[in-house]
Design a protein around this motif. Sequence first.
Motif, PDB file in Angstrom:
ATOM      1  N   LEU A 161       0.830  -1.204   0.000  1.00  0.00           N
ATOM      2  CA  LEU A 161       0.000   0.000   0.000  1.00  0.00           C
ATOM      3  C   LEU A 161       0.862   1.251   0.000  1.00  0.00           C
ATOM      4  O   LEU A 161       1.850   1.327   0.733  1.00  0.00           O
ATOM      5  CB  LEU A 161      -0.924  -0.007   1.216  1.00  0.00           C
ATOM      6  N   HIS A 162       0.465   2.225  -0.808  1.00  0.00           N
ATOM      7  CA  HIS A 162       1.273   3.421  -0.981  1.00  0.00           C
ATOM      8  C   HIS A 162       0.662   4.668  -0.336  1.00  0.00           C
ATOM      9  O   HIS A 162       1.260   5.746  -0.402  1.00  0.00           O
ATOM     10  CB  HIS A 162       1.501   3.686  -2.469  1.00  0.00           C
ATOM     11  N   SER A 163      -0.501   4.552   0.244  1.00  0.00           N
ATOM     12  CA  SER A 163      -1.103   5.711   0.919  1.00  0.00           C
ATOM     13  C   SER A 163      -2.013   5.220   2.035  1.00  0.00           C
ATOM     14  O   SER A 163      -2.509   4.086   1.997  1.00  0.00           O
ATOM     15  CB  SER A 163      -1.898   6.571  -0.063  1.00  0.00           C
ATOM     16  N   PHE A 164      -2.230   6.073   3.023  1.00  0.00           N
ATOM     17  CA  PHE A 164      -3.038   5.683   4.173  1.00  0.00           C
ATOM     18  C   PHE A 164      -4.484   5.424   3.771  1.00  0.00           C
ATOM     19  O   PHE A 164      -5.089   4.428   4.182  1.00  0.00           O
ATOM     20  CB  PHE A 164      -2.982   6.766   5.252  1.00  0.00           C
ATOM     21  N   TRP A 165      -5.085   6.304   2.966  1.00  0.00           N
ATOM     22  CA  TRP A 165      -6.498   6.134   2.616  1.00  0.00           C
ATOM     23  C   TRP A 165      -6.708   4.933   1.706  1.00  0.00           C
ATOM     24  O   TRP A 165      -7.753   4.293   1.736  1.00  0.00           O
ATOM     25  CB  TRP A 165      -7.051   7.419   1.994  1.00  0.00           C
ATOM     26  N   LEU A 166      -5.701   4.606   0.913  1.00  0.00           N
ATOM     27  CA  LEU A 166      -5.778   3.374   0.139  1.00  0.00           C
ATOM     28  C   LEU A 166      -5.773   2.178   1.077  1.00  0.00           C
ATOM     29  O   LEU A 166      -6.486   1.197   0.864  1.00  0.00           O
ATOM     30  CB  LEU A 166      -4.599   3.300  -0.837  1.00  0.00           C
TER      31      LEU A 166
ATOM     32  N   ALA B 236      -7.701   6.699  -6.564  1.00  0.00           N
ATOM     33  CA  ALA B 236      -8.275   6.913  -7.902  1.00  0.00           C
ATOM     34  C   ALA B 236      -8.162   5.646  -8.740  1.00  0.00           C
ATOM     35  O   ALA B 236      -9.092   5.275  -9.470  1.00  0.00           O
ATOM     36  CB  ALA B 236      -7.571   8.081  -8.591  1.00  0.00           C
ATOM     37  N   GLY B 237      -7.022   4.956  -8.633  1.00  0.00           N
ATOM     38  CA  GLY B 237      -6.855   3.697  -9.359  1.00  0.00           C
ATOM     39  C   GLY B 237      -7.825   2.636  -8.896  1.00  0.00           C
ATOM     40  O   GLY B 237      -8.313   1.838  -9.701  1.00  0.00           O
ATOM     41  N   MET B 238      -8.129   2.613  -7.606  1.00  0.00           N
ATOM     42  CA  MET B 238      -9.088   1.645  -7.080  1.00  0.00           C
ATOM     43  C   MET B 238     -10.500   1.958  -7.579  1.00  0.00           C
ATOM     44  O   MET B 238     -11.263   1.044  -7.914  1.00  0.00           O
ATOM     45  CB  MET B 238      -9.049   1.652  -5.550  1.00  0.00           C
ATOM     46  N   PHE B 239     -10.851   3.258  -7.646  1.00  0.00           N
ATOM     47  CA  PHE B 239     -12.141   3.645  -8.223  1.00  0.00           C
ATOM     48  C   PHE B 239     -12.266   3.087  -9.639  1.00  0.00           C
ATOM     49  O   PHE B 239     -13.288   2.489  -9.998  1.00  0.00           O
ATOM     50  CB  PHE B 239     -12.268   5.169  -8.243  1.00  0.00           C
ATOM     51  N   ARG B 240     -11.220   3.292 -10.457  1.00  0.00           N
ATOM     52  CA  ARG B 240     -11.264   2.831 -11.856  1.00  0.00           C
ATOM     53  C   ARG B 240     -11.242   1.307 -11.931  1.00  0.00           C
ATOM     54  O   ARG B 240     -11.969   0.704 -12.720  1.00  0.00           O
ATOM     55  CB  ARG B 240     -10.080   3.407 -12.630  1.00  0.00           C
ATOM     56  N   GLY B 241     -10.411   0.673 -11.103  1.00  0.00           N
ATOM     57  CA  GLY B 241     -10.240  -0.769 -11.187  1.00  0.00           C
ATOM     58  C   GLY B 241     -11.474  -1.561 -10.810  1.00  0.00           C
ATOM     59  O   GLY B 241     -11.698  -2.657 -11.329  1.00  0.00           O
ATOM     60  N   LEU B 242     -12.286  -1.022  -9.899  1.00  0.00           N
ATOM     61  CA  LEU B 242     -13.464  -1.754  -9.439  1.00  0.00           C
ATOM     62  C   LEU B 242     -14.725  -1.422 -10.230  1.00  0.00           C
ATOM     63  O   LEU B 242     -15.803  -1.912  -9.898  1.00  0.00           O
ATOM     64  CB  LEU B 242     -13.694  -1.478  -7.949  1.00  0.00           C
ATOM     65  N   GLU B 243     -14.588  -0.602 -11.272  1.00  0.00           N
ATOM     66  CA  GLU B 243     -15.756  -0.272 -12.085  1.00  0.00           C
ATOM     67  C   GLU B 243     -16.402  -1.526 -12.671  1.00  0.00           C
ATOM     68  O   GLU B 243     -17.618  -1.614 -12.795  1.00  0.00           O
ATOM     69  CB  GLU B 243     -15.360   0.677 -13.218  1.00  0.00           C
ATOM     70  N   LYS B 244     -15.569  -2.518 -13.014  1.00  0.00           N
ATOM     71  CA  LYS B 244     -16.085  -3.719 -13.677  1.00  0.00           C
ATOM     72  C   LYS B 244     -16.825  -4.633 -12.715  1.00  0.00           C
ATOM     73  O   LYS B 244     -17.593  -5.498 -13.145  1.00  0.00           O
ATOM     74  CB  LYS B 244     -14.935  -4.484 -14.337  1.00  0.00           C
TER      75      LYS B 244
ATOM     76  N   VAL C 192       1.574  -8.142  -3.790  1.00  0.00           N
ATOM     77  CA  VAL C 192       1.056  -7.474  -4.983  1.00  0.00           C
ATOM     78  C   VAL C 192       0.784  -6.009  -4.653  1.00  0.00           C
ATOM     79  O   VAL C 192       0.381  -5.680  -3.534  1.00  0.00           O
ATOM     80  CB  VAL C 192      -0.239  -8.161  -5.482  1.00  0.00           C
ATOM     81  N   THR C 193       1.034  -5.145  -5.611  1.00  0.00           N
ATOM     82  CA  THR C 193       0.559  -3.764  -5.517  1.00  0.00           C
ATOM     83  C   THR C 193      -0.765  -3.730  -6.257  1.00  0.00           C
ATOM     84  O   THR C 193      -0.812  -3.598  -7.487  1.00  0.00           O
ATOM     85  CB  THR C 193       1.559  -2.783  -6.150  1.00  0.00           C
ATOM     86  N   TRP C 194      -1.864  -3.917  -5.519  1.00  0.00           N
ATOM     87  CA  TRP C 194      -3.170  -4.091  -6.164  1.00  0.00           C
ATOM     88  C   TRP C 194      -3.578  -2.814  -6.887  1.00  0.00           C
ATOM     89  O   TRP C 194      -3.886  -2.833  -8.076  1.00  0.00           O
ATOM     90  CB  TRP C 194      -4.201  -4.495  -5.104  1.00  0.00           C
ATOM     91  N   TYR C 195      -3.569  -1.709  -6.168  1.00  0.00           N
ATOM     92  CA  TYR C 195      -3.823  -0.402  -6.763  1.00  0.00           C
ATOM     93  C   TYR C 195      -2.792   0.577  -6.225  1.00  0.00           C
ATOM     94  O   TYR C 195      -2.392   0.492  -5.061  1.00  0.00           O
ATOM     95  CB  TYR C 195      -5.231   0.095  -6.449  1.00  0.00           C
ATOM     96  N   ALA C 196      -2.391   1.511  -7.061  1.00  0.00           N
ATOM     97  CA  ALA C 196      -1.374   2.477  -6.657  1.00  0.00           C
ATOM     98  C   ALA C 196      -1.975   3.663  -5.928  1.00  0.00           C
ATOM     99  O   ALA C 196      -1.265   4.399  -5.238  1.00  0.00           O
ATOM    100  CB  ALA C 196      -0.587   2.958  -7.873  1.00  0.00           C
ATOM    101  N   SER C 197      -3.294   3.871  -6.058  1.00  0.00           N
ATOM    102  CA  SER C 197      -3.932   5.043  -5.457  1.00  0.00           C
ATOM    103  C   SER C 197      -5.421   4.788  -5.296  1.00  0.00           C
ATOM    104  O   SER C 197      -5.972   3.831  -5.858  1.00  0.00           O
ATOM    105  CB  SER C 197      -3.721   6.279  -6.343  1.00  0.00           C
TER     106      SER C 197
END
Length: 394
Positions: free
Chosen positions: A170-175, A265-273, A258-263
Amino acid sequence: MQTTLLIYGLLFCGAWIAIYAYLMRATKVLPLFHQQEFSEPQQWPHLSVIVPACNEAEHIEAAAKSLIEQDYPNLEIILVNDRSQDNTGEIIERLATSNPQVKAVHIETLPDNWLGKVHALHQGQQVASGEWLLFTDADIHYAPGLLRRAVSYVLTHQVDQLALLPRVILHSFWLQVAIRTFGLLFFLTTRAPSITQPESKAVIGIGAFNLVRRDTVARTPGFEWLRMDTVDDMGVGLLISNAGGRTHFARADNDLSVTWYASIAGMFRGLEKNLFGPGANYRLSKLITQVGLIWALVAAPFISIFSSSPWLIAAAVLVFVMYLTFSVFFVREKQSETLSLLLFPVGLLLLSMMMLWAGFQCIMNNGIEWRGTHYSCLLYTSPSPRDLLSHRVG
């Protein structure tokens, strides 16, 4: 009004109490893979590792090398280039040329009514020759010796599937807050910690590490049954369950990363599907209901603690006591996670916003965008997680 508030508070505070009671028990019984016992076999079965990759040039070389450097004696690694627009295909071809255990598969076109990743997994399985098949992702890093230990484990315990949960970098606290919340919801909805119990009907699948017995897979409809399913990893688990196979599940914090999401915002986009399709069956009414229930759940203890009803105050106090106890109890080896767990309710609100965003994007785009391909929602109505887990192949 007071009666309505009383029913609401007791109902949703009771839900919180049940949630924390389950999570406390689940985290106590959920095994850590590096602590498990097993013995090495006299003869190692042939193992095929299948890695689908679409535009994974940033990750695939380092991840593939962690597989190539494994000391498993009877191994083939199948790297499937799924129509990549970057230089993923070139990296795969170079790895295959310089490493005899690596096979390269290049997919140029996607057939109708197939999702890209599911089709790539299917194509990889077609060329695999192993007695055991490991389905994994192109960004997973393996600790030395993991494949030997995993195969030794499934043979020792006579299981047909081993699903391992990786450590997420994880690269950020809120992530961290969002991903920890997602993980807790995963445990709740799949009942994964109870999967080894004989009476359990739980089904599990982890995209990072799904090790399955080929003979068991051969008794199922295979990936053709999952060809339009965005939760293919859980689908593999369901196939194994339908075939009467036994599954074990463990956390592999020391063995997989694994680095699942970098941010965020990336998690928002990645879970759209996932969040509008499998999560709400592409139904806006169901999505709004789910989000409303999440908001009502989050608000209940705070509303109840300030009410005039002693019953509601007592229920809210019990929720907060369990909430604080769990946030410390669950941490075990990682004290830095305490604060992110304390913000579990905030994480639920974050995930609810991701759900709304996924629904908005799907409606505006008339479908989902995944790895550069547009899939119309008219082509595919995904089962919800509950539907998926309760469905059985006929």
